[in-house]
Design an enzyme around this catalytic site. Structure first.
Site: not given
Ligand code: UT7
Length: 334
Positions: A115, A261, A291
């Site tokens: 990134c 970014h 992204n």
């Molecule tokens: O470019 C630089 C690199 N990347 C980034 O900057 C990304 C930085 N991180 C993020 O943007 C966030 O952490 C994400 C958008 C990737 C994820 O959001 P989050 O609020 O951190 O969600 P999480 O990974 O903690 O997941 C929460 C819940 C989980 O379910 P449980 O365990 O609470 O039941 C996941 O399994 O959401 C679930 N989940 C989804 N649900 C529906 C994960 N992905 C999805 C999805 N659709 N696509």
């Protein structure tokens, strides 16, 4: 010492639009979840069976940037190419683009900083130009994510985030020190290398080992600890911007346009609040493209330019954070 001006910008994205609703048909996700957590509404993915690839998209963006700069391919002295989705294990895609653009035997180097790849590439180009080594450098970021994503519910945490596309800049020698790139700052912290990674195929885990491990082995799909990346991103984005502003004795009030970014709209909004920037001072297009890692800042700059958002004399600040971890900023007087 010369200074470095960004003389041309261009971008290319595949035609194939994939909406959040399209994704919810192939994995357990929803438009609501994706928009609420990331701001993404749709992304472009190269269509299955298409001939498009990382280098071909990069070449298309590069042609537009060269035209936008009012130059021809023969004016370009060097290519710096950034990607995390290269066409081959080796050689790098920079030489493939050189061939596609039918350029002479100029040097081409690949940058592997994910990134932050574009910010790193701009900084490297800036050094070559300032010292007088090169006059016009093509900086390209191109990503073909959709080929490597796990498009099942197992991979939904990453699959919904990433899009395909390419952006390019032409950086050129200038004799006006008051304009152009004022500073670049680069950082990395390899202790977090495993937090966002595609580990294989690699020399440590080559193809026969992947085949032998069978379906259990998902190491060839990207892995991310999203929350850890998020927490570090908001801190490092802010630090990198502060560092760039301080080095130039500027404050956030001087910023005309911040082009981050495009990692996550929530990260951008956090940084926007931290620096008290208005909506007009921040450029976001993650809603349309997801992204696109190394390509994202160049695509955003190209669109901002098309929309007349970067005017003569404006202070434009770029910042990125990503896998590595790597991060950095660029301060530009347009
Ligand atoms: O470019 C630089 C690199 N990347 C980034 O900057 C990304 C930085 N991180 C993020 O943007 C966030 O952490 C994400 C958008 C990737 C994820 O959001 P989050 O609020 O951190 O969600 P999480 O990974 O903690 O997941 C929460 C819940 C989980 O379910 P449980 O365990 O609470 O039941 C996941 O399994 O959401 C679930 N989940 C989804 N649900 C529906 C994960 N992905 C999805 C999805 N659709 N696509």
């Amino acid at each position: 010492m010369y200074s470095t001006k960004i003389k041309g910008v261009g971008h290319f994205v595949p035609d194939n639009v994939v909406t959040n609703d399209d994704l919810s048909k192939i994995m357990d996700t929803s438009d609501e979840w994706i928009q609420e957590r990331t701001g993404i509404q749709e992304r472009r993915w190269i269509e299955d069976g298409s001939d498009e690839n990382t280098a071909s998209m990069g070449a298309k963006a590069a042609r537009k940037a060269i035209e936008n700069a009012g130059l021809t391919k023969d004016d370009i002295d060097f290519i710096i190419f950034a990607t995390l989705s290269p066409d081959y294990f080796f050689p790098g895609s920079g030489v493939l683009i050189q061939d596609m653009l039918d350029m002479p035997t100029i040097g081409a180097v690949d940058i592997r900083n994910q990134c932050s790849g574009l910010v790193y590439s701009i900084s490297i180009a800036d050094q070559f130009i300032k010292t007088g080594m090169y006059k016009n450098i093509l900086v390209i970021g191109s990503e073909y994510h959709s080929g490597a994503l796990d498009k099942t519910t197992r991979g939904r945490g990453l699959a919904v985030l990433f899009g395909d596309g390419a952006g390019a800049l032409v950086l050129s020698r200038s004799e006006d020190p008051s304009k152009g790139i004022l500073s670049t700052h680069l950082h990395s912290q390899g202790e977090h290398a495993e937090v966002l990674t595609v580990k294989t195929p690699s020399i440590r885990h080559w193809v026969p080992a992947i085949i032998a491990a069978g379906e259990e082995d998902t190491s060839y799909h990207p892995f991310m600890d999203g929350q850890k990346v998020f927490k570090h991103a908001i801190v490092r984005f802010s630090e990198a911007i502060d560092e760039g502003l301080e080095a130039n004795k500027l404050t956030a009030e001087d910023i005309d346009l911040f082009i981050p970014h495009q990692a996550n709209l929530r990260i951008t909004q956090f940084v926007q609040r931290r620096f008290k920037l208005s909506d007009d001072q921040v450029f976001s297009n993650i809603q349309k493209y997801g992204n696109t890692t190394a390509a994202s800042i160049a695509i955003a700059m190209s669109e901002a330019n098309e929309q007349g958002k970067m005017k003569d004399g404006d202070l434009v600040v770029l910042a990125a954070f990503g896998s590595g971890f790597t991060w950095g900023s660029v301060v530009i007087r347009w």
